[in-house]
Design an enzyme around this catalytic site. Structure first.
Site, short mmCIF file in Angstrom:
data_model
loop_
_atom_site.label_atom_id
_atom_site.label_comp_id
_atom_site.label_asym_id
_atom_site.label_seq_id
_atom_site.Cartn_x
_atom_site.Cartn_y
_atom_site.Cartn_z
N MET A 1 23.81 9.41 3.43
CA MET A 1 23.65 10.69 4.11
C MET A 1 23.83 10.53 5.62
O MET A 1 24.42 11.40 6.28
CB MET A 1 22.28 11.30 3.78
CG MET A 1 22.12 12.73 4.26
SD MET A 1 23.39 13.83 3.61
CE MET A 1 22.62 14.44 2.11
N GLU B 1 0.82 -1.22 0.00
CA GLU B 1 0.00 0.00 0.00
C GLU B 1 0.85 1.27 0.00
O GLU B 1 0.48 2.28 -0.60
CB GLU B 1 -0.95 0.01 1.20
CG GLU B 1 -2.10 -0.99 1.09
CD GLU B 1 -1.75 -2.37 1.62
OE1 GLU B 1 -0.56 -2.64 1.92
OE2 GLU B 1 -2.66 -3.21 1.72
N LYS C 1 -17.92 -1.11 4.79
CA LYS C 1 -18.28 -2.15 3.83
C LYS C 1 -19.78 -2.12 3.54
O LYS C 1 -20.20 -2.30 2.40
CB LYS C 1 -17.86 -3.52 4.36
CG LYS C 1 -17.86 -4.57 3.28
CD LYS C 1 -17.20 -5.85 3.74
CE LYS C 1 -17.15 -6.84 2.58
NZ LYS C 1 -16.56 -8.12 2.98
N PHE D 1 -12.09 -7.69 13.20
CA PHE D 1 -10.98 -8.11 12.35
C PHE D 1 -10.67 -7.02 11.31
O PHE D 1 -11.55 -6.54 10.61
CB PHE D 1 -11.31 -9.43 11.64
CG PHE D 1 -10.22 -9.88 10.71
CD1 PHE D 1 -8.98 -10.25 11.21
CD2 PHE D 1 -10.42 -9.89 9.34
CE1 PHE D 1 -7.96 -10.64 10.36
CE2 PHE D 1 -9.41 -10.28 8.48
CZ PHE D 1 -8.17 -10.65 8.98
N GLN D 2 -9.43 -6.65 11.22
CA GLN D 2 -8.95 -5.61 10.31
C GLN D 2 -9.65 -4.27 10.51
O GLN D 2 -9.82 -3.51 9.57
CB GLN D 2 -9.01 -6.07 8.85
CG GLN D 2 -7.99 -7.19 8.57
CD GLN D 2 -7.74 -7.43 7.10
OE1 GLN D 2 -8.61 -7.20 6.26
NE2 GLN D 2 -6.54 -7.88 6.77
#
Lengths: 576, 188
Positions: free
Chosen positions: A490, A65, A177, A127-128
């Protein structure tokens, strides 16, 4: 296929559609044809409908993602259109956080659409389920949870309006959802007004007139041009103002490409690793005209010793940025292009040859001490600047250049000679390692006709290396240059200069990058000698497909000059 | 130098707006001394009143950052001398000890308190005033055993009526026009 789905192909909006379909129809209504994302449980309804809209919307499946987020941002930066990114709930949403914050700090419009568990489960640690609204609150310009299908079009309209107006920025919509599956009557109306949000302010003509007086009387004026010039599409106006008044123009990191680097009034890059002239002479200017920039600490160095002698005019669309870091004399809280259009006719024709010569003196010192040995070394290992300079010359400064973060980024910012606006894609405010590879994908998809070249370090490349899969999947012909020094360069430079050469956890043991690329069907080559370099670059530039060029560069390379942390800009160090 | 400021923040009535404001305060390490929130004189617009201690320079920066929040309509920053303000406190004290102490007459006269409830066990006393007046009463009641004590946040009205009034009027007009224009629906 259901009846309603069949109907959707005729372009007629069926009477009742699902929220998921409404999401896509709303995006199409906003002119979106490309989406970056990654599916998951909660967002399946929206992805399911993507199959019905393949002729109108192309979905690019990233491999993580974060990659989708950076690609969407780069797409927005090179096209000037907002980027769109889809992910699922929970980890899908939290994996976006770095990408959202990155777009926020660099003022890029990206519409992030995350799915959420069904509304009845919110707050139960389902969940999630994750509170992405709470998490993203401080790093979005606006965010909103949508729990009903009927609210989807207006939420998307609002999201686009907010993301793209005023100082642009990312917005996040979290759509449950059940809102995706619920039926609704679709109609779409673009948002043009929000009563608590006024991005377009009346032109501050009085202040602009005062600014003109200061400009007309200044003897050592300096223009500092930032990202705001590009966002407001004020490149032409900036050039006109500079040419009419004869005022030298310096740019910030994100302002790069807003002013041609070969222009006689261009005096270089500001900031920690910027050019000597604009840094040093900031403290000798009698007037600073800052346009679309925010006086970031990497630009100002020690604030107590920053431009104390100068009057400062600040042209900036975000009022909260004015007087935030640097106190200014004239604040003009308007869009840059509008201000410049009003300002140009009321300033006098002028030239500042003597003042400009002071910059050229600095340039000469910098060229002899730093630039020449960096871009044209006679012997020793290959230098980063040398690679950047070679590509700059071979592409005549006209490619889209993407960077990761660190020495590779600073070398590009210093040595690539940009000639066209919006051709530099980098992570500025956030300094996100791992930005470069996915950003190059977004840039190439946004501007397929342009050569897109990414300069990556061996560290940053490996932070999002999985996106090679996206390049393979969609055959995206980006050119990847790994400047490999087997170090986090760096950080190593700071350890070298400020931590007694104690190189804690900065040395890398790397895989064979060319072989890794080969696994993804990306041709590549490793070069370690000067003789091989130019032919290899030519092979890469001429490649029809994606190409990975690994250049073994000097391990101990140091990007100079440098305004050391805590130092004043006038103390810019030329040699280590 | 740190001073006391009262912020009047007019916002859309949207879930999470207070959170967005406190995030900005937290980042700058500003402690919020009191907060009250209620619908303003303009229908649908919420008024959040915050009291904070910080510097002139910081409050200016923070106010601009708060005003930048999309759903914030307007932020006003007031010095204490620019506003008339009040807080309310409730005390629950044992009836027996107050009666034995024989100070009710004194309390009513010098603190201008009200009795909201009196039972054989306890009395509920209401005191409105500035924080220091409430604290003074608190100190005086302490020896008698305070069973419960609660103090509200600050509510404030500006002395200089012009700015805020003109603004609210303007808001009202905007809202009125909008209703005619076909309003853009807020998402609930």
């Amino acid at each position: 296929m259901s009846d309603s789905e069949k109907k959707s192909f005729d372009g007629n909006v069926p009477e009742q559609i699902t929220g998921a379909e409404a999401v896509l129809r709303s995006l199409i209504a906003e002119g979106i044809n490309t989406i970056f994302g990654y599916p998951g449980g909660a967002i399946i309804p929206i992805y399911d409908h993507l199959l019905n809209f393949q002729d109108k919307i192309r979905h690019i499946l990233a491999r993580h993602e974060q990659g989708a987020a950076h690609a969407a941002q780069a797409y927005a930066m090179v096209t000037g259109k907002p980027g769109v990114c889809f992910t699922t709930s929970g980890p899908g949403a939290t994996n976006l956080v770095t990408g959202i914050a990155n777009a926020f700090l660099d003022s890029v419009p990206v519409i992030f659409i995350t799915a959420q568990v069904v509304s009845g489960l919110i707050g139960t640690d389902a969940f999630q389920e994750t509170d992405i609204i709470g998490i993203s609150m401080p790093i979005t310009k606006w965010n909103c949870q949508v729990k009903r299908a009927e609210d989807i079009p207006s939420a998307i309209a609002r999201a686009f309006y907010i993301a793209t107006t005023g100082r642009p920025g990312p917005v996040l919509l979290d759509i449950t959802k059940d809102a995706q599956t619920e039926k609704m009557n679709f109609s779409y109306k673009k948002c043009t007004y929000i009563r608590s949000y006024h991005p377009h302010k009346p032109l501050k003509t009085k202040e602009i007139e005062s600014a003109a007086i200061l400009i007309n009387h200044a003897e050592r004026p300096l223009i500092m041009a930032g990202h705001g010039i590009l966002i407001s599409k004020a490149e032409r106006e900036l050039k006109e103002l500079a040419e009419k008044t004869g005022i030298p123009v310096a740019v910030t990191l994100l302002g790069l490409s807003c002013f041609p680097t070969n222009h006689k009034l261009y005096v270089g890059l500001l900031g920690m690793h910027g050019n000597v002239g604009p840094n040093k002479l900031t403290n000798e200017a009698d007037l600073i005209i800052a346009i679309g920039m925010r006086f970031d600490d990497r630009v100002t160095g020690d604030l107590m010793r920053y431009a104390q002698q100068a009057k400062i005019i600040h042209i900036e669309i975000d009022e909260a940025e004015i007087n935030k870091n640097v106190n200014v004399d004239i604040e003009i809280n308007n869009d840059a292009a509008e201000v410049l259009r009003y300002l140009i006719p009321i300033v006098n024709q002028n030239s500042h040859e003597r003042w400009l010569r002071e910059f050229r003196v600095c340039d000469k010192i910098e060229y002899d001490t730093v630039i020449k040995p960096e871009i044209k070394p006679k012997s020793g290992p290959i230098k980063m600047g040398e690679v950047v300079n070679a590509i700059s010359e071979l592409t005549q400064g006209s490619s889209i250049i993407v960077t990761d973060v660190g020495q590779n980024q600073m070398s590009v910012a210093r040595y690539y000679k940009f000639t066209e606006p919006n051709t530099f894609v980098t992570s500025g405010g956030m300094g996100t390692m791992g930005f470069g590879l996915p950003a190059s994908i977004g840039a190439k998809i946004g501007r397929p006709e342009k050569q897109v070249i990414a300069f990556l370090g061996d560290g940053g490349f490996q932070m999002t290396i999985q996106e090679l899969g996206t390049i393979l999947h969609y055959k995206i012909p980006v050119k990847l240059i790994i400047l490999n020094n087997f170090f986090l360069g760096m950080v190593r430079q700071w350890q070298d200069m400020f931590f007694n050469k104690r190189y804690a956890s900065t040395e890398l043991v790397n895989p064979d990058f060319v072989k890794v690329a080969e696994g993804y069907n990306i041709p590549g080559k490793r070069v370690s000698t000067r003789e091989e370099l130019i032919p290899a670059i030519n092979t890469m530039l001429n490649s029809e497909s994606a190409y990975l060029l690994e250049v073994m560069v000097e391990k101990e390379g140091t990007v100079m000059p440098m305004v050391e942390p805590g130092a004043s800009v006038s103390e810019v160090k030329i040699k280590k | 130098m740190k001073k006391e400021f009262t912020l009047s923040i007019f916002t859309e009535n949207r879930i999470g707006i207070l959170n967005q404001i406190t995030i900005i305060m937290t980042r700058r390490q500003i402690n919020i001394e009191s907060v009250t929130s209620s619908e303003s004189a303009v229908k649908g617009i919420q008024l959040i009143t915050l009291v904070v201690r910080t510097t002139d320079d910081m409050i200016r920066k923070v106010a601009r950052q708060i005003e930048k929040i999309i759903d914030v309509v307007k932020v006003f920053v007031h010095n204490p001398e620019e506003i008339v303000y009040q807080e309310i406190a409730l005390f629950k004290v044992s009836t027996k000890s107050l009666l034995t102490g024989d100070i009710i007459d004194h309390l009513v006269r010098s603190h201008n308190i009200r009795f909201l409830d009196i039972t054989s066990e306890y009395m509920v006393i209401e005191k409105t005033g500035h924080k220091n007046e409430i604290i003074r009463l608190l100190n005086e009641l302490e020896p008698f055993g305070i069973l419960q004590y609660a103090r509200s946040g600050r509510v404030a009205i500006t002395k200089q009526v012009k700015e805020l009034d003109a603004y609210l009027k303007e808001m009202d007009e905007i809202l009125h026009n909008e209703n005619e224009k076909e309003e853009f629906e807020m998402i609930k």
